[in-house]
Every structure is written in C-alpha cells, then in structure tokens.
Design a protein around this motif. Sequence first.
Motif, PDB file in Angstrom:
ATOM      1  N   GLU A  92       0.818  -1.220   0.000  1.00 50.79           N
ATOM      2  CA  GLU A  92       0.000   0.000   0.000  1.00 50.79           C
ATOM      3  C   GLU A  92       0.854   1.272   0.000  1.00 50.79           C
ATOM      4  OE1 GLU A  92      -3.760   1.813   2.541  1.00 50.79           O
ATOM      5  OE2 GLU A  92      -2.719   0.040   3.266  1.00 50.79           O
ATOM      6  N   ILE A 146       0.444  -4.709  -6.034  1.00 51.66           N
ATOM      7  CA  ILE A 146      -0.500  -3.701  -6.505  1.00 51.66           C
ATOM      8  C   ILE A 146      -1.612  -3.583  -5.466  1.00 51.66           C
ATOM      9  CG2 ILE A 146      -2.122  -3.092  -8.338  1.00 51.66           C
ATOM     10  CD1 ILE A 146      -0.495  -5.093 -10.122  1.00 51.66           C
ATOM     11  N   SER A 147      -2.020  -2.355  -5.186  1.00 51.91           N
ATOM     12  CA  SER A 147      -3.085  -2.095  -4.216  1.00 51.91           C
ATOM     13  C   SER A 147      -4.043  -1.075  -4.802  1.00 51.91           C
ATOM     14  CB  SER A 147      -2.453  -1.557  -2.932  1.00 51.91           C
ATOM     15  OG  SER A 147      -3.400  -0.949  -2.117  1.00 51.91           O
ATOM     16  N   TRP A 148      -5.336  -1.264  -4.547  1.00 53.85           N
ATOM     17  CA  TRP A 148      -6.319  -0.294  -4.997  1.00 53.85           C
ATOM     18  C   TRP A 148      -7.543  -0.340  -4.093  1.00 53.85           C
ATOM     19  CZ3 TRP A 148      -5.625  -5.029  -7.066  1.00 53.85           C
ATOM     20  CH2 TRP A 148      -6.729  -5.838  -7.221  1.00 53.85           C
ATOM     21  N   LYS A 149      -8.321   0.719  -4.198  1.00 57.16           N
ATOM     22  CA  LYS A 149      -9.557   0.821  -3.422  1.00 57.16           C
ATOM     23  C   LYS A 149     -10.638   1.370  -4.353  1.00 57.16           C
ATOM     24  CE  LYS A 149     -11.388   2.920   0.766  1.00 57.16           C
ATOM     25  NZ  LYS A 149     -11.083   3.798   1.891  1.00 57.16           N
ATOM     26  N   LYS A 150     -11.737   0.653  -4.453  1.00 61.65           N
ATOM     27  CA  LYS A 150     -12.854   1.136  -5.267  1.00 61.65           C
ATOM     28  C   LYS A 150     -13.479   2.340  -4.574  1.00 61.65           C
ATOM     29  CE  LYS A 150     -13.852  -3.211  -7.506  1.00 61.65           C
ATOM     30  NZ  LYS A 150     -14.846  -4.253  -7.772  1.00 61.65           N
ATOM     31  N   SER A 151     -14.088   3.196  -5.343  1.00 57.82           N
ATOM     32  CA  SER A 151     -14.583   4.463  -4.813  1.00 57.82           C
ATOM     33  C   SER A 151     -15.553   4.312  -3.637  1.00 57.82           C
ATOM     34  CB  SER A 151     -15.228   5.293  -5.924  1.00 57.82           C
ATOM     35  OG  SER A 151     -16.278   4.558  -6.531  1.00 57.82           O
ATOM     36  N   ARG A 168      -9.331  -2.257   0.977  1.00 61.10           N
ATOM     37  CA  ARG A 168      -8.464  -2.243  -0.196  1.00 61.10           C
ATOM     38  C   ARG A 168      -8.314  -3.650  -0.741  1.00 61.10           C
ATOM     39  NH1 ARG A 168      -6.172   2.538  -0.808  1.00 61.10           N
ATOM     40  NH2 ARG A 168      -4.572   1.823  -2.235  1.00 61.10           N
TER      41      ARG A 168
END
Length: 90
Positions: A52, A60-65, A70
């Motif tokens: 993160e 790879i790290s992501w967060k949807k709106s 995460r």
Amino acid sequence: MSQKDFFEIPRVVKESIGKLDQLVEKYPQFIPVPECASFLGMDRDGLRRAIETNSISFGISWKKSNASNRSFKIPTAQFYLWYTQGSHVN
C-alpha cells in the motif's frame, strides 16, 4: 578450471530458490498475499502495508470508490523478478 573454482552457492539459498520455484508453479498468474507473506517470513498485514505504501515494487493495491477496504494483487512474474533480482540460481 573446475566448477569448484567458482563461487559456491550456499545450500540454504538453493533451498529458498527451490521454494520460490514451487510457489510460482502453484500460482503462475498471481500469488495470494498470505502465501507470499509466508514465503517471505513476514506478517500478512505488514506485507499489505508495504504494498500500500509502495515500500516494495512487486505488489498492486487499490480501493474502489465506494469500498471501505483495499484489494491487493501480487503478479507472479513481477515478484519472481524482484526476489531474484532478474537472475536465477541453478
């Protein structure tokens, strides 16, 4: 010149590379965070935090709106190249 004249790779390093080979065979596309953390001998949450914060280059790290948590992915090829620094020990 015999093979003994060259640098001898320690047994534990060869064993670690063998475990890496098994890991990438089992997970050819993406390595699950728990499996990768176990291989590296670290805490799962610590690995997630490192991904993160971009402390490591293979995850790879992501967060949807609208999501509160995460998601994380570890591409197998990217992890393998990071761990071996682009080379492989036979």
